[in-house]
Design a protein around this motif. Structure first.
Motif, short mmCIF file in Angstrom:
data_model
loop_
_atom_site.label_atom_id
_atom_site.label_comp_id
_atom_site.label_asym_id
_atom_site.label_seq_id
_atom_site.Cartn_x
_atom_site.Cartn_y
_atom_site.Cartn_z
N PHE A 443 -5.64 5.61 7.80
CA PHE A 443 -4.80 4.71 7.00
C PHE A 443 -3.72 5.53 6.30
CE2 PHE A 443 -8.65 2.35 7.60
CZ PHE A 443 -8.28 1.01 7.61
N GLN A 444 -2.50 5.39 6.76
CA GLN A 444 -1.37 6.04 6.11
C GLN A 444 -1.00 5.22 4.87
OE1 GLN A 444 0.12 8.96 7.06
NE2 GLN A 444 1.33 8.86 5.18
N GLY A 445 -0.69 5.93 3.78
CA GLY A 445 -0.35 5.22 2.55
C GLY A 445 -1.56 4.54 1.93
N PHE A 446 -2.75 5.13 2.12
CA PHE A 446 -3.98 4.49 1.67
C PHE A 446 -3.94 4.19 0.17
CE2 PHE A 446 -8.36 4.30 0.19
CZ PHE A 446 -8.91 3.41 1.10
N GLY A 447 -4.41 3.00 -0.14
CA GLY A 447 -4.41 2.54 -1.53
C GLY A 447 -3.42 1.42 -1.75
N SER A 448 -2.30 1.48 -1.02
CA SER A 448 -1.26 0.47 -1.19
C SER A 448 -1.31 -0.62 -0.12
CB SER A 448 0.12 1.12 -1.19
OG SER A 448 0.33 1.84 0.00
N SER A 449 -2.22 -0.47 0.85
CA SER A 449 -2.43 -1.45 1.92
C SER A 449 -1.24 -1.58 2.87
CB SER A 449 -2.77 -2.84 1.34
OG SER A 449 -3.96 -2.78 0.58
N THR A 450 -0.41 -0.57 2.90
CA THR A 450 0.71 -0.52 3.83
C THR A 450 1.10 0.93 4.05
OG1 THR A 450 2.89 -1.49 4.34
CG2 THR A 450 2.55 -0.68 2.09
N ASP A 451 1.73 1.21 5.18
CA ASP A 451 1.98 2.61 5.55
C ASP A 451 2.95 3.33 4.62
OD1 ASP A 451 0.27 2.38 7.64
OD2 ASP A 451 1.78 2.41 9.22
N GLU A 452 4.02 2.66 4.22
CA GLU A 452 5.10 3.36 3.51
C GLU A 452 5.55 2.59 2.27
OE1 GLU A 452 8.18 4.12 6.33
OE2 GLU A 452 7.00 5.59 7.45
N TYR A 453 4.64 2.44 1.33
CA TYR A 453 5.06 1.79 0.08
C TYR A 453 5.99 2.74 -0.67
CZ TYR A 453 4.91 -1.43 -3.80
OH TYR A 453 5.27 -2.35 -4.76
N PRO A 454 7.11 2.25 -1.17
CA PRO A 454 8.14 3.15 -1.69
C PRO A 454 7.89 3.73 -3.08
CG PRO A 454 8.88 0.88 -1.83
CD PRO A 454 7.57 0.85 -1.10
N TYR A 455 6.80 3.35 -3.74
CA TYR A 455 6.56 3.82 -5.11
C TYR A 455 5.13 4.36 -5.26
CZ TYR A 455 10.38 0.46 -5.67
OH TYR A 455 11.55 -0.25 -5.51
N ALA A 456 4.99 5.34 -6.13
CA ALA A 456 3.67 5.68 -6.68
C ALA A 456 3.45 4.74 -7.85
CB ALA A 456 3.63 7.12 -7.13
N TYR A 457 2.20 4.37 -8.11
CA TYR A 457 1.99 3.36 -9.16
C TYR A 457 0.57 3.43 -9.71
CZ TYR A 457 -0.25 0.88 -5.30
OH TYR A 457 -1.06 0.56 -4.26
N LEU A 458 0.39 2.71 -10.80
CA LEU A 458 -0.91 2.54 -11.44
C LEU A 458 -1.21 1.05 -11.53
CD1 LEU A 458 -2.36 4.13 -14.62
CD2 LEU A 458 -1.84 1.69 -14.70
N THR A 459 -2.47 0.67 -11.29
CA THR A 459 -2.84 -0.74 -11.44
C THR A 459 -3.87 -0.91 -12.55
OG1 THR A 459 -4.69 -0.68 -9.85
CG2 THR A 459 -2.49 -1.15 -8.97
N ALA A 460 -3.83 -2.09 -13.14
CA ALA A 460 -4.83 -2.51 -14.13
C ALA A 460 -5.03 -4.00 -13.94
CB ALA A 460 -4.36 -2.20 -15.55
N ALA A 461 -6.23 -4.47 -14.24
CA ALA A 461 -6.56 -5.87 -13.97
C ALA A 461 -6.74 -6.65 -15.26
CB ALA A 461 -7.83 -5.97 -13.13
N CYS A 462 -6.29 -7.90 -15.22
CA CYS A 462 -6.60 -8.86 -16.27
C CYS A 462 -7.70 -9.75 -15.71
CB CYS A 462 -5.36 -9.67 -16.63
SG CYS A 462 -5.65 -10.86 -17.97
N ALA A 463 -8.94 -9.29 -15.86
CA ALA A 463 -10.08 -9.95 -15.21
C ALA A 463 -10.89 -10.73 -16.23
CB ALA A 463 -10.96 -8.90 -14.53
N ILE A 464 -11.72 -11.62 -15.73
CA ILE A 464 -12.55 -12.45 -16.59
C ILE A 464 -13.42 -11.58 -17.50
CG2 ILE A 464 -14.40 -12.61 -14.85
CD1 ILE A 464 -14.87 -15.49 -15.83
#
Length: 503
Positions: A443-464
């Motif tokens: 998996f190329q670009g693993f984590g972003s679910s696509t091969d060439e996502y143009p940004y590095a990033y951080l995620t956080a969830a607003c979960a129940i």
């Protein structure tokens, strides 16, 4: 003992009749709640007290033969014997588990209490899904089963159950709309199928379903060889829920089963409406949901729901052996404790927080450090902010591959800094990561679910279950982590400059 007999017994002990009547009224009210639960088979409007729940569970446990040792003589290999009293108390004496070796939904002759608990829990969780989450009782949530398995193992069981239908005996391929989570990929492999990963595409900031690629894969591999298509409706930004309504139409046209991985989507009304639409427009065979992510219980359970009764019945028959009752007990206690109003309140609080405080807080921190919030309006649970400003520029003579590796290391360190500051649940995803799953698929670009996502990033969830206090504290710690990271980088640059001068 009936009410009059109990009153007579109390007064015989010189308990004043008016005092005894007060106590009996509490018992009558509690019994009325139990009768209502059996009659209506749905969540009470208001949650029960802990004492009421414990009393009911202990009453159910007395129906199991293992809790009547003076009457029953057990000489089988499985008689519900438990050595530790602490373990027995933890399980309220319900040690037989649920189901039988032929079907997880079957009642056990010597465990009427455990069997009753399993049936009631299913009724309660289906009611929560219908009246709380909003999935349709006539389509998406028409039928269901509670499994003592995580989401991934439940997905594997569903695939195995679909294969057991005569029309699917020779099908060996599963198409999977790419989502960079390991569980689903491993679930497909552990069920003995060949996983064909369908690439996604980028639409502005969002990573979305590539329907053209999916149709092309069906042509390439042949409809007759494809058992199912697995889509996902709960995911980390920038990935957004698959277009399951469009995929459902495609599955209907091609006579291919459709499984939706809805691990934590029950808490989101937008996702539930999307699933309802998919069930009306086309084919959906099963929807797999997690108990812990949706109902705030310990890890270890899942709910599989379906418009099709035969699919759910077959899942129960494919499950090998009896099942642990622990996840069922946890879910039963939690649902009775919440009541419908408590569950709806949790859903309402989450919606309020994601519409205001979550976006506002992330935007404020991101803009302070030259970053921005990723625009992913179709994902209302997970949110992302860019981190590209944290990486140093490409050095003179440094090729692009080495540059990406160095940047990945630097940005990943930001994630570890968050964790050491007691922030959990965030995901830091550098660009161009490569990861191989199952020893077969890179998996190329693993984590972003696509091969060439143009940004590095951080995620956080607003979960129940998240509170505004937790959310605001996260923003404070995120701000401080940015500040500390930049300060450390400047300090390291000064040290390096001084070292170079000495050389």
């Amino acid at each position: 003992m009936d009410q009059d007999g109990l009153l007579a017994s109390l007064t015989s002990l010189n308990i004043p009749k008016n005092h005894a009547s007060v106590g009996l009224s509490n018992l009558i009210a509690s019994n009325r709640q139990v009768r209502s639960l059996f009659a209506n088979r749905r969540l009470p409007d208001e949650g029960w007290s802990d004492i009421q729940i414990q009393l009911f569970l202990l009453t159910l446990s007395t129906l199991d033969t293992s809790n009547s040792e003076d009457r029953w003589c057990g000489v089988g290999e499985r008689e519900g014997r438990v050595y530790s009293s602490l373990v027995s108390q933890r399980n309220f004496g319900l040690s037989h588990g649920v189901g039988r070796s032929g079907d997880i939904t079957e009642a056990q002759p010597k465990a009427a209490g455990s069997s009753t608990l399993a049936r009631l829990t299913l009724h309660l969780v289906m009611d929560a899904i219908r009246r709380g989450s909003g999935l349709s009782a006539s389509t998406a949530a028409a039928h269901g089963i509670v499994l003592p398995l995580c989401t991934g193992m439940s997905m594997s069981l569903v695939l195995s159950s679909l294969r057991s239908f005569d029309s699917n005996k020779d099908k060996y391929i599963v198409l999977w709309s790419r989502i960079d989570q390991k569980s689903c990929f491993k679930a497909i492999q552990s069920a003995g199928f060949t996983c064909v990963v369908i690439p996604t595409k980028i639409d502005n900031d969002e990573v979305v379903t590539d329907l053209d690629a999916m149709e092309a894969a069906i042509v390439t591999h042949g409809e007759a060889n494809i058992l199912a298509i697995i889509t996902t409706t709960s995911c980390f930004a920038p990935r957004v829920p698959d277009k399951v309504d469009h995929v459902a139409v495609l599955c209907e046209q091609k006579n291919i089963a459709h499984i939706i991985n809805n691990a934590y989507g029950l808490q989101c009304e937008i996702t539930c409406k999307l699933i309802n639409r998919a069930c009306v427009k086309g084919r959906v065979d099963a929807i797999v949901c997690s108990t812990d992510k949706n109902f705030l219980v310990p890890v270890g359970g899942a709910i599989v729901i379906s418009p099709k009764e035969d699919v759910i019945a077959n899942v129960g028959k494919v499950y090998p052996g009896r099942a642990s009752s622990a996840p069922v007990v946890d879910l039963f206690i939690t649902l009775l404790s919440m009541g419908l109003s408590g569950y709806k309140e949790l859903l309402s609080d989450r919606k309020r927080l994601r519409q205001g405080p979550m976006i506002q807080g992330l935007t404020k921190v991101a803009e302070k450090y030259g970053e921005r919030v990723l625009s992913c309006p179709n994902n209302s649970i997970s949110f992302g902010i860019t981190l590209d400003g944290l990486g140093r520029p490409q050095k003179e003579g440094e090729d692009l591959v080495d540059h990406h590796k160095r940047i990945a290391t630097e940005i990943s360190y930001f994630g570890s800094m968050l964790f050491t500051r007691c922030v959990s649940g965030t995901r830091v995803v550098p660009r161009a990561q490569l990861k191989t799953l199952g020893g077969t698929h890179a998996f190329q670009g693993f984590g972003s679910s696509t091969d060439e996502y143009p940004y590095a990033y951080l995620t956080a969830a607003c979960a129940i279950g998240v509170t505004e206090i937790e959310m605001n504290e996260f923003f404070v710690r995120l701000d401080k982590t940015f500040k500390d990271f930049i300060a450390k980088r400047k300090k390291d640059d000064v040290k390096k400059a001084m070292a170079d001068l000495k050389l």
